[in-house]
Write an enzyme that holds these catalytic residues in place. Sequence first.
Site, short mmCIF file in Angstrom:
data_model
loop_
_atom_site.label_atom_id
_atom_site.label_comp_id
_atom_site.label_asym_id
_atom_site.label_seq_id
_atom_site.Cartn_x
_atom_site.Cartn_y
_atom_site.Cartn_z
N SER A 115 0.82 -1.21 0.00
CA SER A 115 0.00 0.00 0.00
C SER A 115 0.85 1.27 0.00
O SER A 115 0.72 2.12 -0.88
CB SER A 115 -0.93 0.00 1.22
OG SER A 115 -1.63 1.22 1.32
N GLN A 116 1.74 1.40 0.98
CA GLN A 116 2.59 2.59 1.03
C GLN A 116 3.71 2.52 0.01
O GLN A 116 4.07 3.53 -0.60
CB GLN A 116 3.18 2.75 2.44
CG GLN A 116 2.18 3.18 3.49
CD GLN A 116 1.71 4.62 3.31
OE1 GLN A 116 2.39 5.45 2.72
NE2 GLN A 116 0.53 4.92 3.83
N SER B 87 8.34 -12.32 -5.57
CA SER B 87 7.29 -11.44 -5.07
C SER B 87 6.23 -11.19 -6.15
O SER B 87 6.55 -10.90 -7.30
CB SER B 87 7.89 -10.10 -4.63
OG SER B 87 6.87 -9.15 -4.37
N ASP C 193 6.17 -4.52 10.35
CA ASP C 193 7.07 -4.36 11.49
C ASP C 193 7.80 -5.64 11.85
O ASP C 193 9.00 -5.63 12.15
CB ASP C 193 6.29 -3.87 12.72
CG ASP C 193 5.82 -2.44 12.59
OD1 ASP C 193 6.48 -1.66 11.88
OD2 ASP C 193 4.79 -2.09 13.19
N VAL D 216 8.82 -8.19 10.21
CA VAL D 216 9.85 -8.76 9.33
C VAL D 216 11.03 -7.81 9.12
O VAL D 216 12.05 -8.20 8.54
CB VAL D 216 9.26 -9.17 7.96
CG1 VAL D 216 8.10 -10.13 8.15
CG2 VAL D 216 8.83 -7.96 7.15
N GLN D 217 10.90 -6.59 9.57
CA GLN D 217 11.94 -5.59 9.28
C GLN D 217 13.30 -5.96 9.86
O GLN D 217 14.33 -5.77 9.22
CB GLN D 217 11.51 -4.21 9.79
CG GLN D 217 10.43 -3.56 8.95
CD GLN D 217 10.15 -2.13 9.35
OE1 GLN D 217 10.95 -1.50 10.05
NE2 GLN D 217 9.03 -1.59 8.91
N HIS E 96 7.37 4.29 10.09
CA HIS E 96 6.86 4.05 11.44
C HIS E 96 8.08 3.76 12.32
O HIS E 96 9.04 3.13 11.88
CB HIS E 96 5.90 2.85 11.44
CG HIS E 96 5.35 2.49 12.79
ND1 HIS E 96 4.95 3.43 13.72
CD2 HIS E 96 5.13 1.28 13.37
CE1 HIS E 96 4.50 2.81 14.80
NE2 HIS E 96 4.61 1.51 14.62
N GLY F 18 -1.95 4.19 1.46
CA GLY F 18 -1.18 4.39 0.24
C GLY F 18 -2.00 4.85 -0.95
O GLY F 18 -1.56 5.72 -1.71
N ASP G 89 1.01 6.28 17.98
CA ASP G 89 0.43 5.44 16.95
C ASP G 89 -0.08 4.13 17.55
O ASP G 89 -1.22 3.72 17.29
CB ASP G 89 1.47 5.15 15.86
CG ASP G 89 0.89 4.39 14.68
OD1 ASP G 89 0.18 5.02 13.88
OD2 ASP G 89 1.15 3.18 14.55
#
Length: 331
Positions: free
Chosen positions: A27-28, A51, A83, A85-86, A108, A134, A191
């Site tokens: 989305s973003q 992907s 978040d 998987v980062q 974020h 997004g 948030d």
Amino acid sequence: MARMYYDTDANLDLLAGKTIAIIGYGSQGHAHALNLKDSGINVIVGLYPGSKSAKKAEEAGLKVLSVAEAAQAADWIMILLPDEVQKAVYTHEIAPYLSEGKVLCFAHGFNIHFGQVVPPPTVDVVMIAPKGPGHLVRRTYEQGEGVPCLFAVYQDATGQARDRAMAYAKGIGGTRAGILETTFREETETDLFGEQVVLCGGLSALIKGGFETLVNAGYQPELAYFECLHEVKLIVDLIVEGGLAKMRDSISNTAEYGDLTRGPRIVTDETRAEMKKILREIQTGQFAREFVLENQSGKPGFTAMRRQEAEHPIEEVGKDLRAMFSWLKDK
């Protein structure tokens, strides 16, 4: 009042001749990549092999590389991944290529604030967080407008981190609407609090509680759905357009009187005490540790809760009723 920054406050030239890697194309990710591209910036997209998003990005005229290749080739790296998987992606595919002077960007602050990602001291670390989904970030940009953004600096290795963050915000259209400076800590904690207490946790619990109360009292589930879930959007749209005042000005006197006299009985001192407790769990890192451990263990509790929620009667009732809504059929 907090100060807002606009187009004239940001210098897009700071992105000239630079390559920005967008890691992720959800989305973003798609909005950031396409808006930056249309702003004249050289953009590449980093995705994992196989992907499903690769074809979409390529069809949009974007160069797609592996995450490691994109991180190596880029001057700026924007991580737009979930978040949970980062940390792994950063550690294995981004960190080895963070040479001095590069810019590491986030939308974020979770992983930086809670120490899941620890960048080297030689790179700028900034955040640019659009306050909208997004598709809205993209659509408003194409209309010559934008979505307001938050921006923050966690680490200023070059002396230009703040200006660089503002330039990026301009590149995605944020400064057209206005951008607000914050910190990684403030953005992350507010948030999470908003999600847990109001927007997601609080609202879903309130909706289900109201639905269950009516059904248990013998009312038809379909009417309970309309009154406690379906009409939420009508009220929220009014609040978004003009605050609580516009909402109250738009509803009946009966509804407004009920709002003012009965609403405070729902959010009581006990409720506020629980809100403070939840905020404290966020501030101390308790929630973050819980979330990280849940994911590391394979999400057994998370999966069970998702299954339980999917089986709630409100879901079955809603599925049948939404089939009647012609305005939803195109979606």
